[in-house]
Design a protein around this motif. Sequence first.
Motif, short mmCIF file in Angstrom:
data_model
loop_
_atom_site.label_atom_id
_atom_site.label_comp_id
_atom_site.label_asym_id
_atom_site.label_seq_id
_atom_site.Cartn_x
_atom_site.Cartn_y
_atom_site.Cartn_z
N TYR A 16 0.84 -1.20 0.00
CA TYR A 16 0.00 0.00 0.00
C TYR A 16 0.88 1.26 0.00
O TYR A 16 2.01 1.23 0.48
N PRO A 17 0.31 2.38 -0.52
CA PRO A 17 1.06 3.64 -0.44
C PRO A 17 1.09 4.17 1.00
O PRO A 17 0.20 3.82 1.79
N ASP A 18 2.07 5.02 1.34
CA ASP A 18 2.20 5.53 2.71
C ASP A 18 0.93 6.21 3.20
O ASP A 18 0.52 6.08 4.32
N GLU A 19 0.35 7.01 2.28
CA GLU A 19 -0.87 7.71 2.66
C GLU A 19 -1.92 7.53 1.59
O GLU A 19 -1.63 7.70 0.41
N PHE A 20 -3.11 7.17 1.98
CA PHE A 20 -4.21 7.08 1.01
C PHE A 20 -5.53 7.16 1.74
O PHE A 20 -5.60 7.10 2.97
N GLU A 21 -6.58 7.32 0.95
CA GLU A 21 -7.90 7.43 1.51
C GLU A 21 -8.82 6.42 0.84
O GLU A 21 -8.71 6.18 -0.36
N VAL A 22 -9.69 5.84 1.62
CA VAL A 22 -10.67 4.89 1.08
C VAL A 22 -12.05 5.46 1.37
O VAL A 22 -12.29 5.97 2.45
N ARG A 23 -12.92 5.37 0.39
CA ARG A 23 -14.30 5.81 0.60
C ARG A 23 -15.19 4.58 0.61
O ARG A 23 -14.99 3.66 -0.18
N GLY A 24 -16.14 4.59 1.49
CA GLY A 24 -17.03 3.44 1.55
C GLY A 24 -18.34 3.76 2.22
O GLY A 24 -18.62 4.91 2.55
N GLU A 25 -19.13 2.74 2.41
CA GLU A 25 -20.44 2.89 3.01
C GLU A 25 -20.50 2.00 4.25
O GLU A 25 -20.11 0.84 4.20
N ILE A 26 -20.98 2.56 5.35
CA ILE A 26 -21.22 1.75 6.54
C ILE A 26 -22.73 1.58 6.64
O ILE A 26 -23.49 2.53 6.45
N PHE A 27 -23.16 0.33 6.87
CA PHE A 27 -24.61 0.10 6.90
C PHE A 27 -24.93 -0.92 7.98
O PHE A 27 -24.04 -1.56 8.54
N MET A 28 -26.20 -1.07 8.28
CA MET A 28 -26.62 -2.04 9.27
C MET A 28 -27.31 -3.20 8.55
O MET A 28 -28.35 -3.00 7.93
N PRO A 29 -26.71 -4.41 8.62
CA PRO A 29 -27.34 -5.55 7.95
C PRO A 29 -28.75 -5.79 8.50
O PRO A 29 -29.04 -5.45 9.65
N LEU A 30 -29.61 -6.37 7.66
CA LEU A 30 -31.01 -6.54 8.06
C LEU A 30 -31.17 -7.38 9.32
O LEU A 30 -31.99 -7.09 10.17
N ASP A 31 -30.36 -8.46 9.45
CA ASP A 31 -30.59 -9.30 10.62
C ASP A 31 -30.14 -8.58 11.90
O ASP A 31 -30.77 -8.71 12.94
N ALA A 32 -29.08 -7.77 11.79
CA ALA A 32 -28.66 -6.99 12.96
C ALA A 32 -29.75 -5.98 13.33
O ALA A 32 -30.05 -5.76 14.49
N PHE A 33 -30.36 -5.39 12.29
CA PHE A 33 -31.43 -4.42 12.53
C PHE A 33 -32.62 -5.09 13.23
O PHE A 33 -33.19 -4.57 14.18
N GLN A 34 -32.95 -6.29 12.74
CA GLN A 34 -34.07 -6.99 13.36
C GLN A 34 -33.76 -7.41 14.78
O GLN A 34 -34.59 -7.29 15.67
N ARG A 35 -32.54 -7.90 14.98
CA ARG A 35 -32.15 -8.28 16.35
C ARG A 35 -32.23 -7.07 17.29
O ARG A 35 -32.73 -7.17 18.41
N LEU A 36 -31.74 -5.94 16.79
CA LEU A 36 -31.76 -4.74 17.61
C LEU A 36 -33.19 -4.37 17.98
O LEU A 36 -33.51 -4.10 19.13
N ASN A 37 -34.08 -4.39 16.98
CA ASN A 37 -35.46 -4.05 17.26
C ASN A 37 -36.13 -5.05 18.18
O ASN A 37 -36.91 -4.69 19.06
N GLU A 38 -35.81 -6.33 18.00
CA GLU A 38 -36.38 -7.33 18.90
C GLU A 38 -35.94 -7.07 20.33
O GLU A 38 -36.74 -7.14 21.26
N SER A 39 -34.64 -6.76 20.50
CA SER A 39 -34.19 -6.57 21.87
C SER A 39 -34.75 -5.27 22.43
O SER A 39 -34.99 -5.15 23.62
N ARG A 40 -35.00 -4.29 21.57
CA ARG A 40 -35.64 -3.06 22.07
C ARG A 40 -37.08 -3.34 22.49
O ARG A 40 -37.54 -2.86 23.51
N LEU A 41 -37.76 -4.15 21.69
CA LEU A 41 -39.12 -4.54 22.06
C LEU A 41 -39.12 -5.26 23.40
O LEU A 41 -39.92 -4.99 24.28
N GLU A 42 -38.16 -6.19 23.52
CA GLU A 42 -38.05 -6.96 24.75
C GLU A 42 -37.82 -6.05 25.95
O GLU A 42 -38.27 -6.31 27.05
N ALA A 43 -37.09 -4.98 25.72
CA ALA A 43 -36.78 -4.06 26.81
C ALA A 43 -37.85 -2.99 26.95
O ALA A 43 -37.72 -2.08 27.75
N GLY A 44 -38.92 -3.10 26.15
CA GLY A 44 -40.01 -2.13 26.26
C GLY A 44 -39.70 -0.79 25.63
O GLY A 44 -40.27 0.22 26.00
#
Length: 673
Positions: free
Chosen positions: A160-188
Amino acid sequence: MEEVERLKELTKSLHWHNYLYYVKNKPEISDYDFDILLKELESLEAKYPQYASKNSPTKRVGGDITRKFEVVNHNYPMLSLANTYSKDELEAFIERCEKGLGKSPEYICELKYDGVAISLRYKNGELEKAITRGDGTKGEDITNNVKTVRAIPLSISGDYPDEFEVRGEIFMPLDAFQRLNESRLEAGEDTFANPRNTCAGTLKMQDSKIVAERELDSYVYGFLSDKQGFIATQFEAYEKLNNWGFKVPQKHDNKVLVTDKPQEIFDFINYWDKNRGQLPFEIDGIVIKVNRFSDQEELGYTSKTPKWAVAFKYKAEEISTELLDVIYQVGRTGAITPVAILDPVSLSGTTVKRASLHNADQIEKLDLHKGDYVFVEKGGEIIPKVTKVDIEKRKGRNLEKINFISQCPACNAELKRVEGEAQHFCDNSLNCSPQVAGKLIHFISRKAMDVEGIGAESIEQFIHAGLIKLPSDLYTLEFSDLIKLERWGEKSVENALEGIEKSKEIPFQRVVFALGIRFVGETVAKRLVKHFGDIDNLISASRETLEAVPDIGPRIAESLRNYFDNPLHIEEINRLRSFGLKFQVEESEKKLENAVFEGLNMVVSGTFTSFDRNELKALIERHGGVIKSGVTSKVNVLVAGENMGPSKRQKAEGLGVEIWTEQQFLERLDRRD
Ligand SMILES: NC(=O)c1ccc[n+]([C@@H]2O[C@H](COP(=O)([O-])OP(=O)(O)OC[C@H]3O[C@@H](n4cnc5c(N)ncnc54)[C@H](O)[C@@H]3O)[C@@H](O)[C@H]2O)c1
Ligand SMILES: [Zn+2]
């Protein structure tokens, strides 16, 4: 001059929607509606350029700056993408590129991941800074949060070069999103509306430990360096990035296509339109770019977008159907959730009969009437949502407005609503049957007491037979009680009693979770147990003491105090304790405290400098990971030492298994609490 008025009005309203979308993460209109308004403004500005504002939403990227983080200048502008929903406009883009370059260039087609753009700066192979897009010229430094995203390498190896920049996208996978919502539901707690906004909100949290638990993922799609010369095309950049340890789309599963034939671009778009439902994350379209960097430079940029790329966006699938009724569900914590009952209709391959309405405000905002035709849309959620009423179809019909109920549908108790909260509640918890059943079902559930041999139906049956009302009643059940019940035989009764007995071994943190205290999900329970060690310390903790615990805010502290200040709850805890449930941390558990690799199947290969292989395996196991012998699709991580066979690496790459160097492994290990 009506049009000029419209131009000004649109400018203002699009600024407002940008703010709601990027800063608040709570948009009020759909992306499609936003894009239509933006196009309208564009054409008005073309007609009346003298009235177009310098900062018009057509010329600037929508800014996400919240001032909660340090603001940093971008080394290279971070632009948006021109977008279209029409194939004709895509043809026009292709023609423009051909004309601009005087030849038919090669294109690269990729998925348009629906998340948050990120700029990653690397210096000498180490991730130095992660910056949001912000206003395109400067963004916010969210490095600590981004470091918790496993798909983003903290240090890389290779040429790799000494200095560089990478551009990308950070996202929440669907199953993680569903797990999160389930645990939020569970916690009221209220559930989140969609993965994109949840991801954006998560990345702007102050506590990176919570970010780490949200299971964010990432793909990268851009490489920038002053020494770019050694890479000639977008696709070559992907190959390099892949070798350095970044997650990039692969040709073999059709996530990226390089072609000089326009027809293949359209085929790619159609393929993903049909198959995007199968992806583990959401995409909102396809990005088409000119592949060769020199061609990209020749085509150039506008102030907002590159001229060498375009996003073809899919319209979210929505359909109109009749609203037959609204029913109200009572949750375990007493929260009332309205649900729309719909005339069944087919949407994205499934039949939709119900849709979520969230709360009273939502019903009010939609101005729902019984018999209305409503639009339903399927996002990342398990059940679809009602997005708007088809007002045209209401004309000439006399429909009754839907008013939120004021009494509990199960027990008739007056409903309450706490200032500042969206949900209505029934607080008659000990005598409201769905709450009684809900609490017991939660208590026996897998993540809580994990009682084998009985399920939700058995609980309903036991309650009905007058055998149980509180979790502690389970521990008084006898053979003679159950054998009398319908559908129960000797074997199943024995299994149930054995399951109940065995649950007494469940560790303290899960007992705390099982109690079903509002806002106390698995994570909070874990924190509390770690901090207080036994139930008496927890019961006597003041609000201030509770709030001093990491991750425990005023809302959770208040909920805990309310719970423990109720003598009935203390009585129940004492009863459970007298039956032998665990109300303190065991010595042996303390050793397992730092389960950083929990839930990961890991393979170790090659030789290591800091430890021998068996030591490393033991270390992984002590931190909750599971050691596997070979690389299969079930494996999450390959820890790669020196001299690892190339075929193993290839296999891991092919299966999308994460590969960690020894250094990366040590970093993860250090990231424990
Ligand atoms: N609903 C609302 O109120 C509202 C408000 C503002 C913006 N929006 C939506 O957001 C859009 C504008 O957002 P934007 O400027 O981020 O544009 P965009 O999301 O339409 O496209 C640009 C972004 O796409 C992302 N991207 C994903 N995959 C990519 C890939 N393979 N290659 C390159 N980039 C990729 C990048 O993050 C990039 O910044 C609007 O068109 C609208 O749809 C909606
Ligand atoms: Zn009730």
